[in-house]
Design an enzyme around this catalytic site. Sequence first.
Site, PDB file in Angstrom:
ATOM      1  N   GLU A  75       0.813  -1.225   0.000  1.00 21.95           N
ATOM      2  CA  GLU A  75       0.000   0.000   0.000  1.00 21.95           C
ATOM      3  C   GLU A  75       0.848   1.278   0.000  1.00 21.95           C
ATOM      4  O   GLU A  75       0.318   2.383   0.108  1.00 21.95           O
ATOM      5  CB  GLU A  75      -0.969  -0.024   1.181  1.00 21.95           C
ATOM      6  CG  GLU A  75      -1.975  -1.172   1.054  1.00 21.95           C
ATOM      7  CD  GLU A  75      -3.160  -1.063   2.002  1.00 21.95           C
ATOM      8  OE1 GLU A  75      -4.253  -0.769   1.507  1.00 21.95           O
ATOM      9  OE2 GLU A  75      -2.981  -1.284   3.206  1.00 21.95           O
ATOM     10  N   HIS A  93      -2.630   5.037   7.557  1.00 26.63           N
ATOM     11  CA  HIS A  93      -3.698   4.343   6.833  1.00 26.63           C
ATOM     12  C   HIS A  93      -4.195   3.227   7.739  1.00 26.63           C
ATOM     13  O   HIS A  93      -3.409   2.367   8.137  1.00 26.63           O
ATOM     14  CB  HIS A  93      -3.173   3.775   5.513  1.00 26.63           C
ATOM     15  CG  HIS A  93      -4.094   2.746   4.919  1.00 26.63           C
ATOM     16  ND1 HIS A  93      -5.416   3.024   4.645  1.00 26.63           N
ATOM     17  CD2 HIS A  93      -3.909   1.444   4.600  1.00 26.63           C
ATOM     18  CE1 HIS A  93      -5.989   1.926   4.162  1.00 26.63           C
ATOM     19  NE2 HIS A  93      -5.098   0.954   4.134  1.00 26.63           N
ATOM     20  N   HIS A  95      -7.683   0.484   8.749  1.00 30.42           N
ATOM     21  CA  HIS A  95      -8.969  -0.116   8.399  1.00 30.42           C
ATOM     22  C   HIS A  95      -9.869  -0.006   9.626  1.00 30.42           C
ATOM     23  O   HIS A  95     -10.617  -0.927   9.923  1.00 30.42           O
ATOM     24  CB  HIS A  95      -8.793  -1.585   8.025  1.00 30.42           C
ATOM     25  CG  HIS A  95      -7.816  -1.827   6.913  1.00 30.42           C
ATOM     26  ND1 HIS A  95      -7.317  -3.078   6.615  1.00 30.42           N
ATOM     27  CD2 HIS A  95      -7.245  -0.975   6.010  1.00 30.42           C
ATOM     28  CE1 HIS A  95      -6.477  -2.991   5.588  1.00 30.42           C
ATOM     29  NE2 HIS A  95      -6.418  -1.721   5.200  1.00 30.42           N
ATOM     30  N   TYR A 120     -14.942  19.474  16.462  1.00 32.40           N
ATOM     31  CA  TYR A 120     -13.562  18.976  16.363  1.00 32.40           C
ATOM     32  C   TYR A 120     -13.256  18.358  15.007  1.00 32.40           C
ATOM     33  O   TYR A 120     -12.115  18.327  14.570  1.00 32.40           O
ATOM     34  CB  TYR A 120     -13.237  18.004  17.502  1.00 32.40           C
ATOM     35  CG  TYR A 120     -12.940  18.768  18.764  1.00 32.40           C
ATOM     36  CD1 TYR A 120     -11.675  19.311  18.979  1.00 32.40           C
ATOM     37  CD2 TYR A 120     -13.928  19.020  19.696  1.00 32.40           C
ATOM     38  CE1 TYR A 120     -11.409  20.066  20.095  1.00 32.40           C
ATOM     39  CE2 TYR A 120     -13.676  19.769  20.822  1.00 32.40           C
ATOM     40  CZ  TYR A 120     -12.408  20.290  21.020  1.00 32.40           C
ATOM     41  OH  TYR A 120     -12.151  21.050  22.123  1.00 32.40           O
ATOM     42  N   HIS A 160     -12.836   0.383   2.422  1.00 35.63           N
ATOM     43  CA  HIS A 160     -11.465   0.023   2.787  1.00 35.63           C
ATOM     44  C   HIS A 160     -11.008   0.678   4.098  1.00 35.63           C
ATOM     45  O   HIS A 160     -10.603  -0.011   5.016  1.00 35.63           O
ATOM     46  CB  HIS A 160     -10.560   0.408   1.603  1.00 35.63           C
ATOM     47  CG  HIS A 160      -9.125   0.036   1.748  1.00 35.63           C
ATOM     48  ND1 HIS A 160      -8.239   0.145   0.704  1.00 35.63           N
ATOM     49  CD2 HIS A 160      -8.400  -0.407   2.794  1.00 35.63           C
ATOM     50  CE1 HIS A 160      -7.039  -0.234   1.106  1.00 35.63           C
ATOM     51  NE2 HIS A 160      -7.113  -0.577   2.377  1.00 35.63           N
TER      52      HIS A 160
HETATM   53 ZN   LIG Z   1      -5.493  -0.955   3.520  1.00 37.46          ZN
END
Ligand SMILES: [Zn+2]
Length: 221
Positions: A75, A93, A95, A120, A160
Amino acid sequence: MSTAEELARLGRRLVELGLSRGTAGNISIRESGGTVVASPSGTDLGALDPAQLSVLTSTPSGALEQVSGAKASKEVPMHAAMYRRFGAGVVVHTHSFHAVQSSCLPPWTPYCAIPPYAPYFAMKIGNLPLIPYRHPGDPALGELIDEADLEFRAALLAHHGLVLFAETVDEAIAATVELDDACRLAVSLAQIPQARALEEEAVAELAARNGRPWGPRITSS
Ligand SMILES: [Zn+2]
Protein backbone atom coordinates in the site's frame (compact mmCIF):
# COMPACT_ATOMS: atom_id res chain seq x y z
CA MET A 1 13.62 9.73 19.77
CA SER A 2 14.67 8.44 16.32
CA THR A 3 12.24 8.41 13.39
CA ALA A 4 12.02 4.62 13.71
CA GLU A 5 11.19 4.87 17.43
CA GLU A 6 8.59 7.56 16.70
CA LEU A 7 6.96 5.28 14.11
CA ALA A 8 6.84 2.43 16.62
CA ARG A 9 5.26 4.79 19.18
CA LEU A 10 2.62 5.84 16.64
CA GLY A 11 1.77 2.21 15.85
CA ARG A 12 1.53 1.32 19.52
CA ARG A 13 -0.88 4.18 20.25
CA LEU A 14 -3.12 3.33 17.26
CA VAL A 15 -3.43 -0.25 18.50
CA GLU A 16 -3.99 0.83 22.14
CA LEU A 17 -6.78 3.12 20.92
CA GLY A 18 -8.43 0.28 18.99
CA LEU A 19 -7.80 1.90 15.61
CA SER A 20 -5.74 -0.96 14.18
CA ARG A 21 -6.22 -4.66 14.83
CA GLY A 22 -4.24 -7.65 13.65
CA THR A 23 -1.97 -6.65 10.79
CA ALA A 24 -4.39 -4.18 9.17
CA GLY A 25 -3.21 -0.74 8.09
CA ASN A 26 0.20 0.81 7.64
CA ILE A 27 1.99 3.97 8.76
CA SER A 28 5.04 5.93 7.69
CA ILE A 29 7.09 9.02 8.46
CA ARG A 30 8.89 11.05 5.80
CA GLU A 31 11.93 13.00 6.98
CA SER A 32 12.78 16.37 5.43
CA GLY A 33 15.60 14.81 3.38
CA GLY A 34 13.14 12.49 1.61
CA THR A 35 13.85 9.27 3.51
CA VAL A 36 10.67 7.43 4.48
CA VAL A 37 10.45 4.93 7.34
CA ALA A 38 7.39 2.66 7.02
CA SER A 39 5.74 -0.27 8.79
CA PRO A 40 6.65 -3.47 6.91
CA SER A 41 4.18 -5.67 5.04
CA GLY A 42 1.95 -7.81 7.27
CA THR A 43 3.10 -6.50 10.65
CA ASP A 44 1.20 -5.75 13.84
CA LEU A 45 1.38 -1.96 14.23
CA GLY A 46 1.37 -2.41 18.00
CA ALA A 47 4.61 -4.38 17.99
CA LEU A 48 6.87 -2.60 15.47
CA ASP A 49 10.56 -3.19 16.06
CA PRO A 50 12.43 0.06 15.29
CA ALA A 51 15.33 -2.05 13.96
CA GLN A 52 13.08 -3.98 11.53
CA LEU A 53 11.21 -1.31 9.59
CA SER A 54 11.10 -0.62 5.84
CA VAL A 55 13.31 2.23 4.67
CA LEU A 56 12.44 3.92 1.39
CA THR A 57 13.50 7.00 -0.50
CA SER A 58 11.51 9.45 -2.62
CA THR A 59 12.49 9.37 -6.30
CA PRO A 60 12.51 12.64 -8.31
CA SER A 61 9.07 11.67 -9.69
CA GLY A 62 7.69 11.32 -6.16
CA ALA A 63 7.46 7.52 -6.08
CA LEU A 64 8.87 5.59 -3.12
CA GLU A 65 11.66 3.09 -3.67
CA GLN A 66 12.78 0.67 -1.00
CA VAL A 67 16.45 1.02 0.00
CA SER A 68 16.73 -1.30 3.00
CA GLY A 69 14.96 -3.08 5.84
CA ALA A 70 11.96 -5.40 5.83
CA LYS A 71 9.69 -5.69 2.77
CA ALA A 72 7.45 -2.62 2.49
CA SER A 73 3.65 -2.84 2.36
CA LYS A 74 2.02 -3.06 -1.07
CA GLU A 75 0.00 0.00 0.00
CA VAL A 76 3.08 2.25 -0.14
CA PRO A 77 1.95 4.02 -3.40
CA MET A 78 -0.86 5.59 -1.36
CA HIS A 79 1.67 6.98 1.14
CA ALA A 80 3.77 8.27 -1.79
CA ALA A 81 0.72 10.14 -3.12
CA MET A 82 0.14 11.82 0.25
CA TYR A 83 3.82 12.87 0.44
CA ARG A 84 3.60 14.28 -3.10
CA ARG A 85 0.89 16.60 -1.77
CA PHE A 86 2.47 17.53 1.53
CA GLY A 87 6.19 16.75 1.70
CA ALA A 88 7.71 15.70 5.02
CA GLY A 89 5.39 14.45 7.77
CA VAL A 90 3.37 11.43 8.84
CA VAL A 91 0.89 9.23 6.91
CA VAL A 92 -1.59 6.94 8.65
CA HIS A 93 -3.70 4.34 6.83
CA THR A 94 -6.04 2.21 8.93
CA HIS A 95 -8.97 -0.12 8.40
CA SER A 96 -10.51 1.23 11.60
CA PHE A 97 -14.05 -0.06 11.97
CA HIS A 98 -16.05 3.16 11.83
CA ALA A 99 -14.03 4.56 8.92
CA VAL A 100 -14.76 1.40 6.92
CA GLN A 101 -18.44 1.60 7.87
CA SER A 102 -18.68 5.21 6.69
CA SER A 103 -16.76 4.44 3.51
CA CYS A 104 -19.62 2.13 2.46
CA LEU A 105 -22.22 4.94 2.61
CA PRO A 106 -22.89 7.38 -0.24
CA PRO A 107 -20.72 10.50 0.22
CA TRP A 108 -22.40 13.50 1.88
CA THR A 109 -20.85 15.90 -0.66
CA PRO A 110 -17.99 15.61 -3.20
CA TYR A 111 -15.64 17.30 -0.69
CA CYS A 112 -16.76 15.54 2.47
CA ALA A 113 -17.79 11.90 2.72
CA ILE A 114 -19.59 12.38 6.04
CA PRO A 115 -21.70 15.22 7.46
CA PRO A 116 -19.70 17.37 9.92
CA TYR A 117 -21.63 16.92 13.17
CA ALA A 118 -19.07 18.04 15.75
CA PRO A 119 -16.71 21.05 15.83
CA TYR A 120 -13.56 18.98 16.36
CA PHE A 121 -14.06 17.34 12.98
CA ALA A 122 -13.83 20.77 11.33
CA MET A 123 -10.88 21.74 13.54
CA LYS A 124 -8.77 18.61 13.01
CA ILE A 125 -9.87 17.19 9.63
CA GLY A 126 -11.88 19.46 7.31
CA ASN A 127 -12.40 18.17 3.78
CA LEU A 128 -12.68 14.38 3.53
CA PRO A 129 -13.20 13.11 -0.03
CA LEU A 130 -14.35 9.54 -0.67
CA ILE A 131 -11.76 7.91 -2.95
CA PRO A 132 -13.42 5.34 -5.28
CA TYR A 133 -12.80 1.67 -4.62
CA ARG A 134 -9.71 -0.05 -5.96
CA HIS A 135 -8.25 -3.27 -4.59
CA PRO A 136 -5.90 -2.78 -1.61
CA GLY A 137 -2.37 -2.20 -2.89
CA ASP A 138 -3.53 -1.18 -6.38
CA PRO A 139 -1.22 1.72 -7.39
CA ALA A 140 -4.35 3.34 -8.89
CA LEU A 141 -5.30 4.38 -5.33
CA GLY A 142 -2.28 6.69 -5.30
CA GLU A 143 -3.25 8.04 -8.72
CA LEU A 144 -6.81 8.73 -7.55
CA ILE A 145 -5.41 10.69 -4.60
CA ASP A 146 -3.23 12.69 -7.03
CA GLU A 147 -6.23 13.39 -9.25
CA ALA A 148 -8.60 14.55 -6.50
CA ASP A 149 -9.11 18.22 -7.40
CA LEU A 150 -9.50 19.33 -3.82
CA GLU A 151 -7.48 20.42 -0.83
CA PHE A 152 -7.60 17.77 1.89
CA ARG A 153 -5.49 16.23 4.63
CA ALA A 154 -7.58 13.07 5.06
CA ALA A 155 -9.69 10.86 2.83
CA LEU A 156 -11.92 7.80 3.13
CA LEU A 157 -11.15 4.94 0.76
CA ALA A 158 -14.41 3.32 -0.33
CA HIS A 159 -14.97 -0.10 1.31
CA HIS A 160 -11.46 0.02 2.79
CA GLY A 161 -10.59 2.61 5.45
CA LEU A 162 -8.94 5.97 5.97
CA VAL A 163 -5.73 7.70 4.96
CA LEU A 164 -4.48 10.94 6.48
CA PHE A 165 -1.48 13.23 6.61
CA ALA A 166 -0.22 15.03 9.72
CA GLU A 167 2.81 17.16 10.54
CA THR A 168 3.73 15.18 13.65
CA VAL A 169 3.08 11.81 15.29
CA ASP A 170 0.97 13.41 18.03
CA GLU A 171 -1.13 15.25 15.47
CA ALA A 172 -1.53 12.00 13.49
CA ILE A 173 -2.82 10.17 16.59
CA ALA A 174 -5.28 12.96 17.41
CA ALA A 175 -6.52 13.20 13.81
CA THR A 176 -7.03 9.44 13.48
CA VAL A 177 -9.03 9.33 16.73
CA GLU A 178 -11.12 12.32 15.67
CA LEU A 179 -11.78 10.92 12.21
CA ASP A 180 -12.82 7.49 13.46
CA ASP A 181 -15.09 9.11 16.09
CA ALA A 182 -16.62 11.40 13.45
CA CYS A 183 -17.30 8.34 11.27
CA ARG A 184 -18.89 6.55 14.22
CA LEU A 185 -21.16 9.53 14.82
CA ALA A 186 -22.01 9.73 11.11
CA VAL A 187 -23.01 6.08 10.90
CA SER A 188 -25.14 6.21 14.05
CA LEU A 189 -26.85 9.47 13.07
CA ALA A 190 -27.46 8.25 9.50
CA GLN A 191 -30.32 6.24 11.01
CA ILE A 192 -31.95 9.31 12.58
CA PRO A 193 -33.72 11.48 9.97
CA GLN A 194 -33.86 14.53 12.30
CA ALA A 195 -30.06 14.60 12.83
CA ARG A 196 -28.57 17.85 11.56
CA ALA A 197 -25.01 18.58 10.52
CA LEU A 198 -23.23 21.55 12.09
CA GLU A 199 -24.09 24.73 10.20
CA GLU A 200 -21.94 25.22 7.12
CA GLU A 201 -20.84 28.68 8.27
CA ALA A 202 -19.61 27.34 11.62
CA VAL A 203 -17.71 24.50 9.94
CA ALA A 204 -16.05 26.87 7.48
CA GLU A 205 -15.05 29.25 10.27
CA LEU A 206 -13.59 26.54 12.53
CA ALA A 207 -11.74 24.91 9.63
CA ALA A 208 -10.22 28.24 8.53
CA ARG A 209 -9.22 29.13 12.09
CA ASN A 210 -7.36 25.82 12.41
CA GLY A 211 -5.78 25.76 8.96
CA ARG A 212 -7.99 22.94 7.68
CA PRO A 213 -9.40 22.99 4.13
CA TRP A 214 -13.18 23.17 3.79
CA GLY A 215 -15.44 23.18 0.73
CA PRO A 216 -14.80 22.68 -2.99
CA ARG A 217 -11.68 24.18 -4.56
CA ILE A 218 -12.37 27.76 -5.61
CA THR A 219 -10.81 28.34 -8.99
CA SER A 220 -10.53 31.95 -10.09
CA SER A 221 -11.82 32.59 -13.59
ZN1 LIG B 1 -5.49 -0.95 3.52
